[in-house]
Design an enzyme around this catalytic site. Structure first.
Site, PDB file in Angstrom:
ATOM      1  CD  GLU A 129      25.022  57.912  42.385  1.00  0.00           C
ATOM      2  OE1 GLU A 129      26.140  57.707  43.196  1.00  0.00           O
ATOM      3  OE2 GLU A 129      24.064  57.448  42.561  1.00  0.00           O
ATOM      4  CE  LYS A 131      35.651  56.218  41.828  1.00  0.00           C
ATOM      5  NZ  LYS A 131      36.482  56.478  43.044  1.00  0.00           N
ATOM      6  CG  ASP A 133      39.607  61.285  46.511  1.00  0.00           C
ATOM      7  OD1 ASP A 133      39.640  59.986  46.888  1.00  0.00           O
ATOM      8  OD2 ASP A 133      40.337  61.803  46.135  1.00  0.00           O
ATOM      9  CE1 TYR A 241      28.753  54.848  47.279  1.00  0.00           C
ATOM     10  CE2 TYR A 241      29.668  56.895  47.947  1.00  0.00           C
ATOM     11  CZ  TYR A 241      29.959  55.838  47.884  1.00  0.00           C
ATOM     12  OH  TYR A 241      31.036  55.084  48.283  1.00  0.00           O
ATOM     13  CE  LYS A 329      38.772  56.868  39.388  1.00  0.00           C
ATOM     14  NZ  LYS A 329      40.002  56.305  39.764  1.00  0.00           N
ATOM     15  CB  CYS A 423      68.414  40.182  37.997  1.00  0.00           C
ATOM     16  SG  CYS A 423      67.523  40.617  39.215  1.00  0.00           S
ATOM     17  CB  CYS A 426      69.952  37.696  41.734  1.00  0.00           C
ATOM     18  SG  CYS A 426      69.006  37.363  40.217  1.00  0.00           S
ATOM     19  CB  CYS A 447      65.359  38.633  37.121  1.00  0.00           C
ATOM     20  SG  CYS A 447      66.305  37.388  38.129  1.00  0.00           S
ATOM     21  CB  CYS A 453      66.086  36.541  41.965  1.00  0.00           C
ATOM     22  SG  CYS A 453      65.815  38.253  42.177  1.00  0.00           S
TER      23      CYS A 453
HETATM   24  S1  IVH Z   1      29.022  52.985  43.958  1.00  0.00           S
HETATM   25  C1  IVH Z   1      28.840  48.541  43.192  1.00  0.00           C
HETATM   26  N1  IVH Z   1      28.711  55.705  43.699  1.00  0.00           N
HETATM   27  O1  IVH Z   1      34.236  54.849  44.528  1.00  0.00           O
HETATM   28  C2  IVH Z   1      28.904  49.943  43.352  1.00  0.00           C
HETATM   29  N2  IVH Z   1      30.904  54.536  44.575  1.00  0.00           N
HETATM   30  O2  IVH Z   1      35.691  52.778  42.869  1.00  0.00           O
HETATM   31  C3  IVH Z   1      29.985  50.499  44.521  1.00  0.00           C
HETATM   32  N3  IVH Z   1      32.692  55.957  45.396  1.00  0.00           N
HETATM   33  O3  IVH Z   1      34.507  52.057  46.858  1.00  0.00           O
HETATM   34  C4  IVH Z   1      30.172  51.978  44.511  1.00  0.00           C
HETATM   35  N4  IVH Z   1      31.626  58.122  45.106  1.00  0.00           N
HETATM   36  O4  IVH Z   1      34.360  54.375  47.756  1.00  0.00           O
HETATM   37  C5  IVH Z   1      29.582  54.464  44.206  1.00  0.00           C
HETATM   38  N5  IVH Z   1      28.815  57.933  44.085  1.00  0.00           N
HETATM   39  C6  IVH Z   1      29.523  57.200  44.269  1.00  0.00           C
HETATM   40  C7  IVH Z   1      30.852  56.887  44.720  1.00  0.00           C
HETATM   41  C8  IVH Z   1      31.452  55.889  44.936  1.00  0.00           C
HETATM   42  C9  IVH Z   1      32.705  57.577  45.426  1.00  0.00           C
HETATM   43  C10 IVH Z   1      33.740  55.348  45.872  1.00  0.00           C
HETATM   44  C11 IVH Z   1      33.579  54.053  46.644  1.00  0.00           C
HETATM   45  C12 IVH Z   1      33.796  52.892  45.828  1.00  0.00           C
HETATM   46  C13 IVH Z   1      34.869  53.531  44.798  1.00  0.00           C
HETATM   47  C14 IVH Z   1      34.667  52.505  43.609  1.00  0.00           C
END
Ligand code: IVH
Length: 706
Positions: A129, A131, A133, A241, A329, A423, A426, A447, A453
C-alpha cells in the site's frame, strides 16, 4: 424537494415528524454531498441544496434534542473548545518498522515465514500500500454512525477531534450498505492534495498569514484547529487502510477488509495490490515510486502487510510495531549547500553530537539549516571540512543528514574540524569509553560532568517531561529550559514542589512573562495530575542509559513496586549476587543494560532524584495486571525442548502478549516450565525445584482459551 413534509412549516411539526424528517434530510444531504464532491455530478441546484440545509437547521433549532450524530449541520463545525479532550485508544495506534533496501524486504518476508514456521510451498500473500504522508486518525462508528474521531497522540491516548473530522468531505458520517458491525473503528491517513495545498498557501498569503512548509504541516495545522469552522474550510481528505476496535470482522484478509471499507463509503488508495512474492512486492514498489510525482499527494514509501488476518494475529507486535507489517521508505531527497560551521550539542547522557550549520537550503520541500554529523568518526570518515559544499539529505521525517563533501567545489581555505576534548557546556573532560564487550572505543564522546553539566541537566529534564514519560500539559522543553535558567527548578523533584515553592516566593510565576493566573493554575493542576504515575513511565522518565520504554515496562512488571526494585538494585551492586542474576535473567535485559541500571540506582545523585520525587508526593503505580488473564499472566515462564506446533519465537511472543515474563533459565523465580520433546536439564531442575510443568499440548490449549 419533492416530499410534502418538507414544505410543512417547522413550527407545526410534531417531535415524531421532526425526527423522521431529520433522518431523511441527513441521508439526502449526504447523498448530494457525495454527488457534488466525489462524483462531480450534482443533481440539484445550489439554491435547492442550501434550502435543504436551512430546513435541517431550522428543525434542529426547534428540537435540539433530536440533533443526530450524523447531522449535516455538524459538518460545518461546532464552536471552539478550550482544548481537545483525551481519547484512550482501546487498541493502540502503532507505528511501523522501516525497510530501506531490497534486502530488508527479503529479510522481512523470511522472518515472517520463519516465525510462522511456513513450509516452502506455502504461499504468503503480502499487500503493498502507498504510505501516505499525512496524519493518522481513528474514526469510531457505532451502528454505522460516526460517533468519535481521534488523533494518534502517543499511540495509546489521542485527542478527540471528532468535530474537525466531521468536516472532511470524504469521511462518511454514516456507513452505507448492509451487515455493518455494531462497533468499527476505521483508521487511516488525513492528508492534503498538492493542488489544494498550493491554493491554501495563496489564500494564507493574501490574508497576511505565514505559508505552510509542506502539505503534511498544512494538514496537521488544519486538523488541530480548536475551531472546526476553520478546519471545514481546509481541503482535507482521508484514505482508509486499517482498523482498531471491531465487534465483528467483515473479512479474513487485509484486502477483504479494504474492499469492505470501500463498500462502506471510504476512499481506499487505488494503487494497493496483493503480492505473492518478494519480487512482486519490489515491482509494485518501483511502480508506485515511478508514479510518485504525478499522484497529486505526498507519499513517502510503500507499506507491506501480511494479507491473512489470522497470521497477522499470530505474528503480533514487538514493542510498538507489528511484526506483520513494515514501511519500505523511498530513498532520501538530496540537495547541496555550504557547511558554515559545526556546533556541538550535549545530550541527556552527555553524548557530544556534532551538528552541521548549513547555509539554508530546501530539501524535499523543507528548509534545512542544520543537519546531524553523528559523531567524530563520521566527520573523519566523510572527510568534510568547514567551508565545503556538502550534500544534504532528508528521508521522511528523520533528521537531515550530511552525506559528504563535493570535492570539486572545495575552497582552498577549507579547514578540517577538530573535535573538542572538553565539554563545551561545562568544561568537564569529554571521553570515549571503552566498550567492555568489544574492547573498542565507543564512537560517542561523552561529557563526564553528569548533573554538574547544565546541558545534561536540561536534557534530562526535557526527557522527564516528554510525551512518553510525565507528559505534563503546559510544561514542555521550552518551559523547562526557562525554569532551569532562572533557578525555579533544579531537578525533576522541584517540578512537584512548584506550587509550594511558588507560594513562598516573592517573584510569582503568574507575574512572569508568558504566564498568567489561569495558565499557572492549569499548570499546577496538570502537575498534580501526574503525581500518580505508572511505574513504567516513572522509570522511563528517569532517563537511565539504555532504558527505553520497553525496558522500563519490563522492569516495572518484573519488580512491581519501586521499593522492591530499589532493594534489588542495592543487592545487585555485587555482580555475583542472585539479585544481579535475576536482573539479567529478565528476557530482554542483557549485561550492558543491567550494568547501566544497577549503576544508575547506586549513583547518589540519581538516588537523590528518586527519593526527592517520592518525598515531593510522586507515587509510582503498580501496573495493572494485563487485561488478558490467562494461566500464564504475570508468571515467569521458561520454554524448553522442541516445540512441534509453533516456533520458539512465536511461543515467546504469544506468552508475552498474555502478560508472562519469558526467561531463558530455570531458577527459584520460575513459575512455569513449558516443555516439548527432548527436554533435558531444565526439566530436571524444574522438577527438583517443584516448579509447575506444562506440556506443549496444554500450552496450545491455554492459548486457545480452553
Ligand atoms: S498501517 C499497525 N498503512 O505510517 C499498522 N500506515 O509509520 C499501522 N501510514 O502511523 C499503520 N500510510 O500514519 C499504515 N497504508 C498505510 C499507511 C500508514 C501511511 C502512516 C501512519 C502510521 C505511520 C507508521
Amino acid at each position: 424537494m419533492s416530499e410534502t413534509s418538507s414544505s410543512d412549516a417547522v413550527a407545526h411539526l410534531t417531535a415524531e415528524a421532526a425526527a423522521v424528517e431529520l433522518e431523511r434530510l441527513a441521508h439526502e444531504i449526504i447523498d448530494h454531498d457525495a454527488r457534488y464532491h466525489q462524483q462531480d455530478a450534482p443533481t440539484i441546484s445550489d439554491g435547492d441544496y442550501d434550502a435543504l440545509r436551512l430546513r435541517n437547521q431550522a428543525i434542529e433549532a426547534r428540537f435540539p434534542d433530536l440533533v443526530r450524530s450524523d447531522s449535516p449541520s455538524l459538518r460545518v463545525g461546532a464552536s471552539p473548545s478550550e482544548k481537545f479532550e483525551k481519547v484512550t485508544h482501546a487498541i493502540p495506534m502503532l507505528s511501523l518498522g522501516n525497510a530501506f533496501s531490497d534486502e530488508d524486504v527479503t529479510d522481512f518476508q523470511v522472518r515472517i515465514r520463519r516465525f510462522l514456521g511456513l513450509p516452502k510451498d506455502q504461499l504468503l500473500d503480502i499487500v503493498a500500500e502507498p504510505k501516505i504522508d499525512g496524519l493518522s486518525a481513528s474514526l469510531r462508528y457505532e451502528k454505522g454512525r460516526f460517533v468519535q474521531g481521534a488523533t494518534r497522540g502517543d499511540g495509546r491516548i489521542g485527542e478527540n477531534i471528532t468535530a474537525n473530522l466531521r468536516t472532511i468531505q470524504n469521511i462518511p458520517l454514516r456507513l452505507s450498505g448492509d451487515n455493518i458491525p455494531d462497533v468499527f473503528e476505521v483508521r487511516g491517513e488525513v492528508y492534503m492534495a498538492h493542488a489544494d495545498f498550493a491554493q491554501l498557501n495563496i489564500n494564507q498569503e493574501e490574508v497576511g498569514k505565514p505559508a505552510f512548509a509542506n502539505p503534511r504541516n498544512a494538514a496537521a495545522g488544519s486538523l488541530r484547529q480548536l475551531d472546526s469552522k476553520i478546519t471545514a474550510r481546509r481541503p482535507l481528505k482521508f484514505f482508509a487502510y486499517a482498523w482498531g476496535e471491531v465487534s465483528e470482522m467483515p473479512s479474513q484478509t487485509q484486502m477483504g477488509v479494504l474492499d469492505t471499507l470501500k463498500g462502506w463509503g471510504f476512499d481506499v488508495n487505488p494503487l494497493i495490490q496483493s503480492c505473492p512474492t518478494v519480487d512482486a512486492l519490489l515491482t509494485t514498489y518501483q511502480g508506485i515510486e515511478a508514479q510518485r510525482s504525478s499522484l497529486g499527494y505526498d507519499i513517502d514509501g510503500v507499506v507491506y502487510k501480511v494479507d491473512r488476518l489470522d497470521w497477522q494475529e499470530r505474528l503480533g507486535f514487538v514493542s510498538r510495531s507489528p511484526r506483520w507489517a513494515i514501511a519500505h521508505k523511498f530513498p532520501a531527497e538530496q540537495a547541496t549547500t555550504v557547511l558554515e560551521g559545526i556546533d556541538i550539542q550535549v545530550g541527556r547522557t552527555g553524548a557530544l553530537t556534532p551538528v552541521a550549520r548549513l547555509a539554508p537550503v530546501t530539501v524535499g520541500g523543507v528548509v534545512v539549516s542544520n543537519a546531524t554529523l553523528h559523531n567524530e568518526d563520521e566527520i573523519a570518515r566523510k572527510g568534510v571540512r568547514i567551508g565545503d559544499t556538502v550534500i544534504v539529505q532528508r528521508a521522511g521525517d528523520v533528521i537531515p543528514q550530511v552525506v559528504g563533501p563535493v570535492l570539486d567545489k572545495r575552497p582552498e581555505d577549507a579547514v578540517a574540524y577538530e573535535f573538542p576534548k572538553l565539554c563545551p557546556e561545562c568544561g568537564s573532560h569529554a571521553v570515549r569509553e571503552v566498550n567492555p564487550k568489544t574492547e573498542e572505543f565507543d564512537v560517542i564522546r561523552r561529557c563526564t560532568g553528569g548533573l554538574v553539566c547544565p546541558a545534561q541537566r536540561a536534557e534530562r529534564l526535557k526527557h522527564f517531561v516528554s510525551r512518553n514519560a510525565y507528559d505534563i500539559e503546559g510544561l514542555g522543553a521550552k518551559q523547562v529550559e526557562a525554569f532551569l535558567k532562572d533557578g525555579t527548578i533544579d531537578g525533576p523533584q522541584d517540578i512537584f514542589r512548584l506550587r509550594e515553592n511558588d507560594a513562598a516566593s516573592f517573584k510569582k510565576l503568574k507575574d512572569r512573562e508568558g504566564w498568567g493566573a489561569t495558565s499557572v493554575k492549569k499548570l499546577f493542576a496538570a502537575i498534580d495530575d501526574r503525581r500518580k504515575i505508572g511505574f513504567d513511565r516513572f522509570l522511563f522518565g528517569l532517563g537511565i542509559r539504555h532504558v527505553g520504554e520497553t525496558t522500563a515496562r519490563l522492569l516495572a512488571r518484573s519488580y512491581g513496586t519501586l521499593d522492591a526494585l530499589l532493594i534489588a538494585m542495592d543487592k545487585a551492586c555485587d555482580r555475583e549476587s542472585d539479585a544481579f542474576k535475576e536482573l539479567i535473567a529478565i528476557d530482554g535485559i542483557g549485561d550492558v543494560m543491567a550494568g547501566a541500571i544497577v549503576d544508575f540506582f547506586n549513583e547518589k545523585h540519581n538516588r537523590a532524584v528518586v527519593d526527592g520525587l517520592v518525598a515531593a508526593g510522586v507515587e509510582p503505580q503498580e501496573l495493572e495486571a494485563q487485561e488478558t488473564s490467562s494461566p500464564v499472566t504475570g508468571k515467569v515462564v521458561v520454554f524448553t525442548g522442541a516445540l512441534e506446533h509453533m516456533t520458539r519465537s512465536e511461543a515467546k511472543a504469544r506468552a508475552e502478549s498474555l502478560g508472562a515474563k519469558v526467561s531463558g533459565s530455570v531458577s527459584k523465580k520460575t513459575d512455569l516450565l513449558i516443555y516439548g520433546p527432548g527436554a533435558g536439564s531444565k526439566l530436571t531442575k524444574a522438577q527438583e525445584l517443584g516448579i509447575a510443568l506444562m506440556t506443549e499440548a496444554d500450552w496450545i490449549a491455554t492459548l486457545e482459551g480452553k
